[in-house]
Design a protein around this motif. Structure first.
Motif, PDB file in Angstrom:
ATOM      1  N   GLY B  43       0.835  -1.199   0.000  1.00 54.39           N
ATOM      2  CA  GLY B  43       0.000   0.000   0.000  1.00 54.39           C
ATOM      3  C   GLY B  43       0.866   1.244   0.000  1.00 54.39           C
ATOM      4  N   SER B  44       0.297   2.330  -0.450  1.00 57.77           N
ATOM      5  CA  SER B  44       1.077   3.560  -0.584  1.00 57.77           C
ATOM      6  C   SER B  44       1.559   4.039   0.780  1.00 57.77           C
ATOM      7  CB  SER B  44       0.235   4.637  -1.264  1.00 57.77           C
ATOM      8  OG  SER B  44      -0.972   4.818  -0.546  1.00 57.77           O
ATOM      9  N   ARG B  45       0.719   3.869   1.806  1.00 58.23           N
ATOM     10  CA  ARG B  45       1.118   4.325   3.134  1.00 58.23           C
ATOM     11  C   ARG B  45       2.311   3.507   3.642  1.00 58.23           C
ATOM     12  NH1 ARG B  45      -2.945   7.341   5.570  1.00 58.23           N
ATOM     13  NH2 ARG B  45      -4.491   6.174   4.405  1.00 58.23           N
ATOM     14  N   THR B  46       2.221   2.203   3.464  1.00 57.04           N
ATOM     15  CA  THR B  46       3.303   1.322   3.898  1.00 57.04           C
ATOM     16  C   THR B  46       4.618   1.667   3.206  1.00 57.04           C
ATOM     17  OG1 THR B  46       1.579  -0.383   3.910  1.00 57.04           O
ATOM     18  CG2 THR B  46       3.861  -1.127   4.236  1.00 57.04           C
ATOM     19  N   LEU B  47       4.549   1.778   1.883  1.00 49.44           N
ATOM     20  CA  LEU B  47       5.781   2.046   1.132  1.00 49.44           C
ATOM     21  C   LEU B  47       6.328   3.429   1.481  1.00 49.44           C
ATOM     22  CD1 LEU B  47       7.823   0.984  -0.885  1.00 49.44           C
ATOM     23  CD2 LEU B  47       6.407   1.859  -2.742  1.00 49.44           C
TER      24      LEU B  47
END
Lengths: 497, 497
Positions: B43-47
């Protein structure tokens, strides 16, 4: 001394100044032999009185005749018909040099036939123009542009009014290099950029550098006719390659490469013109590899890079070119205004040098006042701010057009919502004669082009291209109503059904 | 689900934006096979957390990858590597599509050799430039020009910023037609005028309309190399015709016509370039007659019509052309400023139409803001007033140069005082190596060209051309002193003797 009367009726209202009328009448008399070499002319005062004109007018006529070699002046003794006048047969020149009333209507040498350019004329006032290509000029920061011109002329008048660098002024090349490096991934410097007059001159200059008559150039079809014109005029043999939903058909290009030596390929990978599809990632890689293997120049026309709505713009082929096969063509016609004719090429310096040389033949250099003014707008971020503003507006317009088409012409047109660009490419129900539709639409006050215009063979195709960028959402709704009203009758009944 | 770690070192100071760095790293991993079709991305938040960047940066990278076709998004379930990615051999693209640090230094296709254009570069500051051609830009009515730009953009912004007539805006064509009709005897209308970017584009466009590769075009020698370049680039075979004190040698041209089919002749009859002599009345008639008989196009370059000092300017050949053989080329480069690139062609309409068509290939249309601003200056008589003012100044400068040359270089140069133009053409004592002189002069801070530049064969000739228009009388005196100081030693002693 002979007496000589000037045979002339002066016409004060004629287009030709009186002194010219007098000079021509005298020359005519010399040609006819009424005045002969060595004859003395009346003094300017005498002739002025006789003709009822100011003496300066006669002096001007004598000056003219003197400069042309008809008369000579022996200081203090008067004005004479020249001795050295070649006059083998006076009548021979009588019609050649006589005073003209109008420009000749025909030329006296052979001319090639007139080439069809496909340029469209002006539309009647009130026409809603969807022919595409033109951005909304009502939003251009005109006041800022005018200020930039004034500042440039106040601070740098001598530089911009003089001869300069055929590649364009360094400020603009630097600003453009920064633009393509920061948002288009090109890593260009001012040494790798040539400013051109719109993408058209970029294409023309590239064609003139690259093409030897007979060279094969692959082009997209559907495609962009003005680019074809420039390439053809340089002597290229164009071969159309079909496009599909993923852009240029690489299998067809590869096939062509097995049969012919391909010198260059002209592509619009970002939003294929006119279909607006994006060249897929796989085909991009394949195209770059093929070009490197076969030493093909890729002319990449990235004419509307900023106008991508669904996600970020796709980076150009040039951003991934390590082999020096891509010639990147950009323009400010869409993000600023086409009338400014600001385009550019970014390419390896050996090509830049050759473009600069060809540029000196074409027009020596760009309009440096305009180049400087645009450089100021770029440096101040004005162009970028403007592009962001209009991008939002154009996205809403695209959606408004899609909505209106579904509502008014649902049974007639079908299309994919394009991820970017300034136009919708719509397939038209084959029952509709698209050419007749476009023609009737003009009568209803809406202008658009049918598929024929973009087809390499120039034959009818069941498509129309609808530019949405230059119209407001209300205008778009009205334009689509007019399109519906203009539907050829047979199709109209089907759409109503 | 596989765990995937993005192998990337982000560089915040690099020219490439961070989102592009991320996108490229992901694409590289797909190409290398580290990520496979169908793999899910974090996910964008994770990355974003993992990389220490803002989430929007990761979203931009994903947008880019999505747009390029690397990724697909299944709404609500996440982002995946695209299934339809063509990936026959990952390593094959590894070097092709990798991120670039700089523009490629070489091109990956064949290029023709670089053409020598003869364009001169910039001179060191303080150099007194006598290379000719440039008017005195210190006197240009810059404030009026800036005002004209502002008015045009305020009142006519949409027209000038849009696509328009490739022949140029009608106001300017009308103003130019009036100018050539009222003082140059041409009787042109706006329909017989095409605006071009300086006389250079006029010559280039005329060449592209007229010339079929191999056509013979007669040119003057001494003559004007930029015109030769345009004609040659269009495929013409140029044949030099000598000039003498009466201009183009008609006997030599007639002789050529008996041997070859001559398509066109390029002439500067008013002040022959570079020798400044006026084509005599007899030769003018003979040239018109010959052209009519043989259907030869006369390209008449009247580049400095207004700058005639002794008597009136001689009327152009075009004013006496009833057969439609003359293509008249004019420019505002000398009476206004070369940087504005305002030239024009006046000719019969069949030629005008073809020039307009070729113009659409070259750059579509002119700079309409500049065209409109210049039209305003012409309508207000500002250009005409300016031309009268500078004509007086240039006449004094011509005389000042003649005086200085007699005084400082009496034994070295000899010349006829030219009746007009912006330069003196001087014969140089054959003991002086003119090329060495010009080179040494540059070191002394004065720039001029030797005869070689104007000779068709490019070989040395005992002449130098000295432009006087851009320098004040004081500057001219200083320039001639520097010329004397720069004389090669052998000649200097003779001149001192």
């Amino acid at each position: 001394m002979r007496t000589w009367d000037l045979a002339i009726t002066l016409d004060g209202r004629a287009d030709v100044p009186v002194f010219v009328q007098i000079a021509r009448a005298v020359a005519e008399d010399i040609r006819r032999g009424r005045l002969k070499p060595g004859d003395r002319l009346p003094g300017s005062r005498t002739l002025a009185e006789r003709l009822g004109v100011h003496r300066n007018t006669v002096l001007a006529a004598y000056d003219e005749l003197h400069a042309e070699g008809w008369l000579t002046t022996h200081r203090a003794s008067g004005t004479y018909v020249s001795d050295t006048l070649p006059d083998p047969s006076p009548r021979r020149f009588a019609t050649t040099v006589r005073s003209r009333e109008t420009m000749p209507a025909r030329v006296g040498f052979d001319l090639p036939p007139l080439v069809e350019t496909g340029a469209s004329g002006a539309y009647p006032r009130g026409t809603l123009v969807m022919t595409g290509g033109v951005p909304d000029l009502r939003t251009v920061p005109v006041a800022e542009l005018a200020r930039a011109y004034r500042r440039v002329l106040r601070r740098h008048a001598r530089e911009v009014l003089s001869y300069g660098d055929p590649r364009g002024i360094v400020r603009l090349r630097r600003a453009l290099a920064e633009m393509v490096s920061s948002v288009r991934g090109l890593c260009a410097t001012e040494e790798s950029v040539v400013v051109t007059r719109g993408s058209q001159m970029a294409l023309d200059a590239v064609a003139r550098v690259l093409i030897t008559p007979g060279d094969v150039v692959a082009v997209e079809s559907f495609g962009y006719r003005p680019a074809w014109n420039a390439l053809k005029h340089a002597g290229a043999e164009l071969v159309p390659i079909p496009v599909d939903a993923d852009g240029l058909r690489l299998d067809a290009l590869r096939q062509l490469c097995t049969q012919r030596r391909v010198r260059a390929v002209y592509v619009t990978p970002h939003h294929q013109y006119p279909t607006t599809v994006v060249l897929s990632a796989g085909r991009r890689m394949e195209l770059l590899t093929l070009a490197r293997e076969k030493r093909i120049a890729i002319i990449e026309d990235d004419y509307d890079h900023e106008f991508h709505y669904d996600g970020r713009p796709v980076l150009p082929l040039a951003s991934a070119d390590v082999a020096g096969v891509v010639i990147y063509v950009g323009t400010l016609s869409k993000i600023l205004a086409p009338g400014l004719r600001m385009g550019f090429v970014a390419a390896p310096t050996p090509l830049v040098e050759r473009l600069a040389a060809v540029r000196t033949f074409i027009d020596r250099q760009g309009d440096q006042a305009t180049e400087s003014a645009v450089a100021e707008l770029l440096e101040e971020g004005e162009v970028q701010r403007h592009a962001r503003r209009v991008r939002r507006a154009y996205q809403s317009r695209r959606d408004a057009l899609a909505t209106a088409l579904h509502r008014e012409l649902g049974g007639v047109v079908e299309f994919q919502l394009p991820p970017g660009g300034m136009a919708l490419w719509t397939r038209v129900n084959p029952d509709v004669d698209t050419d007749a539709w476009a023609e009737r639409a003009l009568g209803q006050g809406v202008a658009f082009f049918s598929g024929r215009r973009y087809a390499f063979d120039g034959r009818a195709r069941p498509y129309v291209r609808l530019g949405f960028a230059a119209l407001t959402e209300n205008e778009i709704a009205e334009a689509v109503r007019r399109m519906r009203a203009a539907l050829p009758t047979r199709a109209k009944s089907r759409s109503a059904a």
